[in-house]
Design an enzyme around this catalytic site. Structure first.
Site, PDB file in Angstrom:
ATOM      1  N   ASP A 377       0.857  -1.184   0.000  1.00 44.74           N
ATOM      2  CA  ASP A 377       0.000   0.000   0.000  1.00 44.74           C
ATOM      3  C   ASP A 377       0.894   1.236   0.000  1.00 44.74           C
ATOM      4  OD1 ASP A 377      -1.764   2.063   0.519  1.00 44.74           O
ATOM      5  OD2 ASP A 377      -2.945   0.928   1.973  1.00 44.74           O
ATOM      6  N   HIS A 378       0.873   2.008  -1.102  1.00 49.29           N
ATOM      7  CA  HIS A 378       1.775   3.157  -1.219  1.00 49.29           C
ATOM      8  C   HIS A 378       1.348   4.318  -0.318  1.00 49.29           C
ATOM      9  CE1 HIS A 378       5.111   5.184  -2.716  1.00 49.29           C
ATOM     10  NE2 HIS A 378       5.004   4.939  -4.013  1.00 49.29           N
ATOM     11  N   ARG A 379       0.151   4.246   0.253  1.00 47.39           N
ATOM     12  CA  ARG A 379      -0.248   5.252   1.238  1.00 47.39           C
ATOM     13  C   ARG A 379       0.501   5.057   2.552  1.00 47.39           C
ATOM     14  NH1 ARG A 379      -6.468   3.963   1.654  1.00 47.39           N
ATOM     15  NH2 ARG A 379      -5.456   1.940   1.956  1.00 47.39           N
TER      16      ARG A 379
END
Length: 408
Positions: A377-379
């Site tokens: 998850d790049h968040r």
């Protein structure tokens, strides 16, 4: 008259499909006898009778999907229960409450008291549609599981000799005359679709690819095998993952957007993505950090076997914090896996190949190289952190003595 209702037999279950009734009106039943097969979003389960008695009415037809709490069957309790109810009003009230108790029913229904033929719900439907008793169909699979092909083979064997044709002729007729098969888009398959869609449209996925030299681990495994200790490669991989997750806890986490926080999980519950006839099932190895490699091997083997056989308990599929997909044995060389929402990352192990490599002495030798893909998850995390994480994991696998040192 007691009602048998559809109750919650899994985490957050709201509805279920009535697959098949195991009794009919007028049948005498005993306490805990299976009454009906129900397809939930995760498994096929059997609801059992809360008492001994006679089936008086079946309310919902097979094939229908109903909400939790819907009455399915009326049972008239036998005389012994009736006498107890007449002699004690309080007891009557207690018996009625007990009959409706979700906790009690859940405990009863989790134990399958009858050994029944292993078969997927769609396979059972094919048998029912052709008036075939699934128990009469010989299984070609060594595990005893009856497949669609077994049912069709059995069906062709029932035809009179005058109607039988050669295999080639039957195949040609199937191509020219048979209509396409339909697979119901519901149950586990539909739930997988819903969860994957939510994950892909909620999480900005990034996939990082890497290679791991498995040569030294394979050598150590062979040494252990020679000494009488046979342990799967997966057990070593999971142990190395848990150690790496402790060093990089951001990947053993969950994003709580509503409260603007990232929850770093203190438990290490590893989901094991497993391919079954009913679809993708993810049994969970709980507290993997507290288990030895030998114990991990035994528990993963048991979980996988139960998942394939359709005998998973709800708690065995709950609360995973990180998921592993071992698709190498299937021949996979790479993929962009979808994260098991609401987790932060998933790692897939792909095919291990023999290929020339350069060792520490600049010599060209043959090594065993496994590819892996890690979706995250790049968040929550960045690419550099993902690379550092897989580097740590690869270091433990490529130098198994480091893995042993971490367990002291």
């Amino acid at each position: 008259m007691l009602e048998v209702k559809l109750h919650d037999i899994g985490e957050g279950m709201t509805e279920g499909e009535i697959i098949h009734y195991l009794v009919k009106v007028g049948d005498s039943v005993k306490t805990d006898q299976p009454l009906v097969e129900v397809q939930t979003d995760k498994m096929v389960a059997e609801l059992t009778s809360p008492c001994s008695g006679v089936v008086k009415k079946i309310i919902i037809d097979a094939g229908e999907t109903v909400r939790v709490g819907t009455s399915l069957i009326y049972i008239e309790a036998d005389e012994s229960i009736k006498m107890e109810q007449k002699t004690s009003p309080e007891m009557k009230q207690d018996v009625k409450k007990e009959a409706f108790s979700p906790v009690m029913l859940k405990e009863k229904n989790m134990a399958l008291t009858f050994n029944r033929v292993l078969a997927a719900p769609f396979t059972r439907k094919i048998a029912r549609d052709n008036n075939i008793n699934i128990e009469d169909v010989p299984a070609s699979d060594p595990s005893g599981r009856v497949t669609e092909e077994d049912v069709y083979r059995f069906l062709k064997g029932q035809q009179p000799e005058t109607q039988k044709e050669s295999v080639v002729a039957v195949q040609k007729e199937a191509i020219t005359l048979e209509t396409p098969d339909e697979i119901p888009f519901k149950g586990i398959r539909k739930k997988i679709a819903e969860k994957m869609t939510k994950s892909l449209f909620t999480i900005p996925h990034v996939t990082h690819f890497d290679e791991v030299n498995m040569t030294n681990l394979f050598r150590m495994r062979e040494e252990l095998k020679a000494s009488g200790e046979s342990v799967s490669v997966s057990a070593f991989l999971i142990k190395a993952l848990v150690i790496s997750l402790k060093d990089f806890p951001i990947f053993n986490a969950e994003l709580d957007e509503d409260n603007s926080r990232i929850l770093l999980k203190k438990n290490y519950h590893i989901g094991i993505a497993t391919n079954t006839d009913s679809g993708l099932i993810v049994p969970v190895l709980h507290d993997a950090d507290k288990k030895s490699i030998k114990n991990i091997h035994a528990e993963v083997k048991g979980l996988t076997e139960r998942a394939i056989a359709g005998k998973m308990q709800p708690f065995e599929m709950q609360n995973s914090t990180f998921t592993v997909s071992n698709v190498g044995p299937l021949g996979s060389t790479g993929a962009t896996p979808i994260i098991n929402y609401p987790e932060t990352a998933l790692i897939a192990f792909h095919k291990t190949k023999k290929q020339p490599i350069v060792n520490e002495r600049d010599e060209i030798v043959i090594g065993h190289i496994m590819t892996l893909s890690m979706a995250f998850d790049h968040r929550v995390a960045d690419g550099a952190t993902a690379v550092a994480f897989t580097n740590r994991f690869a270091s433990l696998i490529e130098h198994p003595h480091k893995l042993m040192m971490e367990m002291i």
